[in-house]
Design a protein around this motif. Structure first.
Motif, PDB file in Angstrom:
ATOM      1  N   ARG A 147       0.186  -0.958   0.000  1.00 33.95           N
ATOM      2  CA  ARG A 147       0.425  -0.157   0.281  1.00 33.95           C
ATOM      3  C   ARG A 147       0.740   1.218  -0.128  1.00 33.95           C
ATOM      4  NH1 ARG A 147      -4.020  -0.663   4.844  1.00 33.95           N
ATOM      5  NH2 ARG A 147      -4.064   1.464   4.723  1.00 33.95           N
ATOM      6  N   TYR A 148       2.141   1.445   0.548  1.00 36.46           N
ATOM      7  CA  TYR A 148       3.201   2.437   0.958  1.00 36.46           C
ATOM      8  C   TYR A 148       3.946   2.406  -0.507  1.00 36.46           C
ATOM      9  CZ  TYR A 148       6.792   4.787   2.360  1.00 36.46           C
ATOM     10  OH  TYR A 148       8.032   5.897   2.015  1.00 36.46           O
ATOM     11  N   HIS A 150       2.076   1.469  -2.984  1.00 35.24           N
ATOM     12  CA  HIS A 150       1.183   2.330  -4.426  1.00 35.24           C
ATOM     13  C   HIS A 150       1.245   3.932  -4.184  1.00 35.24           C
ATOM     14  CE1 HIS A 150      -2.001   2.340  -6.223  1.00 35.24           C
ATOM     15  NE2 HIS A 150      -3.182   2.754  -5.670  1.00 35.24           N
ATOM     16  N   LEU A 151       0.659   3.814  -2.676  1.00 30.23           N
ATOM     17  CA  LEU A 151       0.953   5.730  -2.720  1.00 30.23           C
ATOM     18  C   LEU A 151       1.890   6.447  -2.716  1.00 30.23           C
ATOM     19  CD1 LEU A 151      -0.822   5.329   0.952  1.00 30.23           C
ATOM     20  CD2 LEU A 151      -2.179   6.086  -0.935  1.00 30.23           C
ATOM     21  N   SER A 155       1.423   9.186  -4.900  1.00 28.43           N
ATOM     22  CA  SER A 155       1.612  10.774  -4.952  1.00 28.43           C
ATOM     23  C   SER A 155       2.832  11.710  -5.567  1.00 28.43           C
ATOM     24  CB  SER A 155       2.410  10.641  -3.743  1.00 28.43           C
ATOM     25  OG  SER A 155       4.378  10.150  -3.383  1.00 28.43           O
ATOM     26  N   LEU A 166      -3.213  12.954  -0.705  1.00 33.75           N
ATOM     27  CA  LEU A 166      -2.216  12.081  -0.595  1.00 33.75           C
ATOM     28  C   LEU A 166      -0.957  11.511   0.673  1.00 33.75           C
ATOM     29  CD1 LEU A 166      -2.403  10.900  -4.168  1.00 33.75           C
ATOM     30  CD2 LEU A 166      -3.302   9.514  -2.721  1.00 33.75           C
ATOM     31  N   ARG A 169      -2.038  10.471   3.742  1.00 33.71           N
ATOM     32  CA  ARG A 169      -1.837   9.033   3.864  1.00 33.71           C
ATOM     33  C   ARG A 169      -1.553   8.724   3.935  1.00 33.71           C
ATOM     34  NH1 ARG A 169      -6.559   7.907  -0.576  1.00 33.71           N
ATOM     35  NH2 ARG A 169      -6.230   6.077   0.260  1.00 33.71           N
ATOM     36  N   LEU A 170       0.328   8.643   2.960  1.00 37.29           N
ATOM     37  CA  LEU A 170       1.513   8.826   2.956  1.00 37.29           C
ATOM     38  C   LEU A 170       2.506   8.890   4.681  1.00 37.29           C
ATOM     39  CD1 LEU A 170       3.736   7.573   1.447  1.00 37.29           C
ATOM     40  CD2 LEU A 170       4.741   9.299   0.641  1.00 37.29           C
TER      41      LEU A 170
END
Length: 193
Positions: A147-148, A150-151, A155, A166, A169-170
């Motif tokens: 997920r990291y 992907h984020l 970004s 984003l 969230r990161l």
């Protein structure tokens, strides 16, 4: 008995019959019976023993000597056997005493082995549980890392409108990832310890 036989022979060998004294007047001389003088030392000859009897006597003396030797040897052997029996009795007592302490040691060892087996079983169960928890945590960590990534890719994409969202969230994902890394380190230390 021999002397009486000798006296009897002396009397019988004279061949004269004892004469009865004539009756005379009391005033006249009396006839006195004269006995031969007593011989003080009559030669007594030892009876002759036949040679067969002598051989038998010698054989019996030899047997007596042999039996005395056997008796002496038996007494010596008996003394030795009594000493040996005493040694065996002492050794047996020592063995029985040590056998009692050995059985106590064995009982203590068995009890200790049971306790250690129980502890080993508990340790294995705890290790298996920790291993499962570690596997679950590692799976979660991999999921978070995915997920990291992907984020992070999102970004870097300039076409997205909500870049600030984003980024926040990161930051949260990074903090969560750091927290998970610390937990994994703690679990790893517990597993090693």
């Amino acid at each position: 008995m021999h002397i009486l036989d000798a006296i009897h022979r002396v009397f019988s060998s004279s061949g004269k019959k004892a004469q009865r004294p004539h009756k005379t007047n009391h005033t006249t001389n009396r006839h006195v019976l004269k006995l031969p003088p007593i011989i003080k030392h009559l030669p007594v000859s030892e009876p002759r023993i036949p040679s067969a009897d002598l051989n038998c006597i010698r054989e019996l003396k030899s047997q007596v000597w042999d039996l005395q030797q056997q008796l002496s040897e038996a007494r010596t052997e008996n003394k030795l056997l009594k000493r040996l029996q005493h040694r065996h009795t002492v050794a047996l007592q020592h063995f029985q005493d040590s056998e009692g302490s050995v059985s106590e040691i064995l009982t203590s060892h068995r009890n200790e082995a049971r306790v250690l087996q129980g502890t080993l079983h508990e340790t294995r169960t705890c290790r298996d549980n920790l291993s499962r928890q570690l596997q679950t945590t590692e799976n979660k960590l991999l999921s978070i890392k995915d997920r990291y990534l992907h984020l992070q890719l999102l970004s870097q994409d300039h076409s997205l409108l909500e870049r600030e969202d984003l980024t926040s969230r990161l930051c949260r994902a990074s903090a969560e990832l750091e927290h998970k890394d610390k937990r994994i380190l703690v679990w790893s230390n517990r597993r090693v310890g």
